[in-house]
Scaffold this motif. Sequence first.
Motif, PDB file in Angstrom:
ATOM      1  N   PHE A 125       0.838  -1.204   0.000  1.00 39.06           N
ATOM      2  CA  PHE A 125       0.000   0.000   0.000  1.00 39.06           C
ATOM      3  C   PHE A 125       0.874   1.255   0.000  1.00 39.06           C
ATOM      4  O   PHE A 125       0.623   2.197  -0.758  1.00 39.06           O
ATOM      5  N   VAL A 157      -0.832   8.126  11.031  1.00 38.99           N
ATOM      6  CA  VAL A 157      -1.938   7.767  10.137  1.00 38.99           C
ATOM      7  C   VAL A 157      -3.241   8.418  10.609  1.00 38.99           C
ATOM      8  O   VAL A 157      -4.016   8.947   9.807  1.00 38.99           O
ATOM      9  N   HIS A 203      -2.986  11.989   9.707  1.00 46.27           N
ATOM     10  CA  HIS A 203      -3.056  12.098   8.245  1.00 46.27           C
ATOM     11  C   HIS A 203      -4.504  11.966   7.734  1.00 46.27           C
ATOM     12  O   HIS A 203      -4.929  12.706   6.850  1.00 46.27           O
ATOM     13  N   VAL A 249      -3.414  19.489  -1.139  1.00 45.84           N
ATOM     14  CA  VAL A 249      -2.098  19.041  -0.670  1.00 45.84           C
ATOM     15  C   VAL A 249      -1.079  20.186  -0.709  1.00 45.84           C
ATOM     16  O   VAL A 249      -0.356  20.421   0.260  1.00 45.84           O
ATOM     17  N   PHE A 274       1.041  21.832   2.447  1.00 47.67           N
ATOM     18  CA  PHE A 274       2.502  21.691   2.599  1.00 47.67           C
ATOM     19  C   PHE A 274       3.267  23.005   2.437  1.00 47.67           C
ATOM     20  O   PHE A 274       4.477  23.038   2.643  1.00 47.67           O
ATOM     21  N   ASN A 301       8.299  10.307   0.251  1.00 51.53           N
ATOM     22  CA  ASN A 301       7.229  11.018   0.962  1.00 51.53           C
ATOM     23  C   ASN A 301       7.715  12.376   1.469  1.00 51.53           C
ATOM     24  O   ASN A 301       7.027  13.388   1.328  1.00 51.53           O
TER      25      ASN A 301
HETATM   26  C1  HEM Z   1       3.794  13.239   1.706  1.00 48.22           C
HETATM   27  C2  HEM Z   1       3.265  12.059   1.751  1.00 48.22           C
HETATM   28  C3  HEM Z   1       1.797  11.773   1.600  1.00 48.22           C
HETATM   29  C4  HEM Z   1       0.833  12.467   0.901  1.00 48.22           C
HETATM   30  C5  HEM Z   1       0.981  13.702   0.039  1.00 48.22           C
HETATM   31  C6  HEM Z   1      -0.422  11.766   1.109  1.00 48.22           C
HETATM   32  C7  HEM Z   1      -1.646  12.157   0.593  1.00 48.22           C
HETATM   33  C8  HEM Z   1      -2.848  11.525   0.804  1.00 48.22           C
HETATM   34  C9  HEM Z   1      -4.113  11.923   0.245  1.00 48.22           C
HETATM   35  C10 HEM Z   1      -4.322  13.130  -0.673  1.00 48.22           C
HETATM   36  C11 HEM Z   1      -5.053  11.038   0.666  1.00 48.22           C
HETATM   37  C12 HEM Z   1      -6.529  10.953   0.230  1.00 48.22           C
HETATM   38  C13 HEM Z   1      -7.453  11.760   1.002  1.00 48.22           C
HETATM   39  C14 HEM Z   1      -8.823  11.606   0.370  1.00 48.22           C
HETATM   40  O1  HEM Z   1      -9.039  12.192  -0.688  1.00 48.22           O
HETATM   41  O2  HEM Z   1      -9.649  10.892   0.953  1.00 48.22           O
HETATM   42  C15 HEM Z   1      -4.388  10.074   1.509  1.00 48.22           C
HETATM   43  C16 HEM Z   1      -5.007   8.995   2.126  1.00 48.22           C
HETATM   44  C17 HEM Z   1      -4.360   8.067   2.909  1.00 48.22           C
HETATM   45  N1  HEM Z   1      -3.015   8.033   3.220  1.00 48.22           N
HETATM   46 FE1  HEM Z   1      -1.616   9.319   2.558  1.00 48.22          FE
HETATM   47  N2  HEM Z   1      -0.197  10.660   1.898  1.00 48.22           N
HETATM   48  C18 HEM Z   1       1.146  10.631   2.217  1.00 48.22           C
HETATM   49  C19 HEM Z   1       1.807   9.680   3.003  1.00 48.22           C
HETATM   50  C20 HEM Z   1       1.196   8.604   3.613  1.00 48.22           C
HETATM   51  C21 HEM Z   1       1.882   7.594   4.395  1.00 48.22           C
HETATM   52  C22 HEM Z   1       3.385   7.587   4.660  1.00 48.22           C
HETATM   53  C23 HEM Z   1       0.927   6.705   4.815  1.00 48.22           C
HETATM   54  C24 HEM Z   1       1.083   5.470   5.646  1.00 48.22           C
HETATM   55  C25 HEM Z   1       2.078   5.224   6.450  1.00 48.22           C
HETATM   56  C26 HEM Z   1      -0.346   7.157   4.309  1.00 48.22           C
HETATM   57  C27 HEM Z   1      -1.546   6.532   4.536  1.00 48.22           C
HETATM   58  C28 HEM Z   1      -2.767   6.938   4.020  1.00 48.22           C
HETATM   59  C29 HEM Z   1      -4.009   6.230   4.229  1.00 48.22           C
HETATM   60  C30 HEM Z   1      -4.196   4.948   5.043  1.00 48.22           C
HETATM   61  C31 HEM Z   1      -5.002   6.931   3.535  1.00 48.22           C
HETATM   62  C32 HEM Z   1      -6.495   6.587   3.401  1.00 48.22           C
HETATM   63  C33 HEM Z   1      -6.713   5.830   2.121  1.00 48.22           C
HETATM   64  C34 HEM Z   1      -8.180   5.867   1.716  1.00 48.22           C
HETATM   65  O3  HEM Z   1      -9.034   5.781   2.568  1.00 48.22           O
HETATM   66  O4  HEM Z   1      -8.447   5.990   0.530  1.00 48.22           O
HETATM   67  N3  HEM Z   1      -0.151   8.300   3.576  1.00 48.22           N
HETATM   68  N4  HEM Z   1      -3.055  10.393   1.569  1.00 48.22           N
END
Ligand code: HEM
Length: 229
Positions: free
Chosen positions: A28, A119, A122, A152, A156, A213
């Motif tokens: 993932f 998480v 986030h 985003v 940032f 990231n």
């Molecule tokens: C700079 C790094 C990252 C960016 C820019 C980013 C960006 C995003 C965005 C835009 C979403 C979707 C929000 C939405 O539209 O619902 C998301 C969901 C998520 N992110 Fe990240 N993310 C980053 C790093 C991470 C990391 C390192 C993890 C895990 C260790 C993570 C775990 C998740 C999870 C679990 C979701 C929910 C997925 C879902 O429900 O569809 N993310 N992230």
Amino acid sequence: MTWLSSFWRSSIGGKVTMAVTGVLLFGFVIAHLLGNLQLFQGPEAINHYAKWLADRGALLWVARIGLLAIFVLHVATGVRLSRANKAARPVAYQKPDTLQASFASRSMVLSGLSLLVFVVYHLLHFTFGVTNPDYYAKKAMGAEGHDVYAMVTSSFQVPAIALAYAAFQVVLFLHLSHGIQSFAQTLGFHHARYTKMIKTVSFLLALLIAGGNALLALSVLTGIVEVKP
Ligand code: HEM
């Protein structure tokens, strides 16, 4: 069910559960990074990708629920194994045990629980829009889908947010660099011949993922990626 729960409770069952759930979470994190790297290509690319994901409908929800279950199982098993280890050895070794173990391996539970905090933060940030509702509001774009790029990049550009994301990537690096090694060991790569190679591969993969990231957050902060107002 009893067979499954006694397998999970056994030492080998716990290790297999950690390896299987760990590798799925690893998959993932790679897929998520590859998707997010489209930020460098501009608003159209990443927003198009976000719309494609949203259009998966029920399938997306199945994936989300599956991901959540895998995550919960990974954390619960990790905490159980660490407790069982402590209970088996109530008095810690004076020295030799930790001399061999790296900092990353000794801090797996701590780094894992810190990632849980990340998480949750986030999701509150980007999925539920609780921590920064103003930036989250930019996500609404009507029928065309979500403006993930605007959400985003406007987040940032704030130093505290970008630096917090970058700091959590150090934790992700520590967790992955040891996690990948543990996975290789569970698969049976114990021999001294492989040790150096496994350590190097784990280090590089962890660095690529956590570094990628951090690069995303820091590229917006430093103006390499343009902020959409
Ligand atoms: C700079 C790094 C990252 C960016 C820019 C980013 C960006 C995003 C965005 C835009 C979403 C979707 C929000 C939405 O539209 O619902 C998301 C969901 C998520 N992110 Fe990240 N993310 C980053 C790093 C991470 C990391 C390192 C993890 C895990 C260790 C993570 C775990 C998740 C999870 C679990 C979701 C929910 C997925 C879902 O429900 O569809 N993310 N992230």
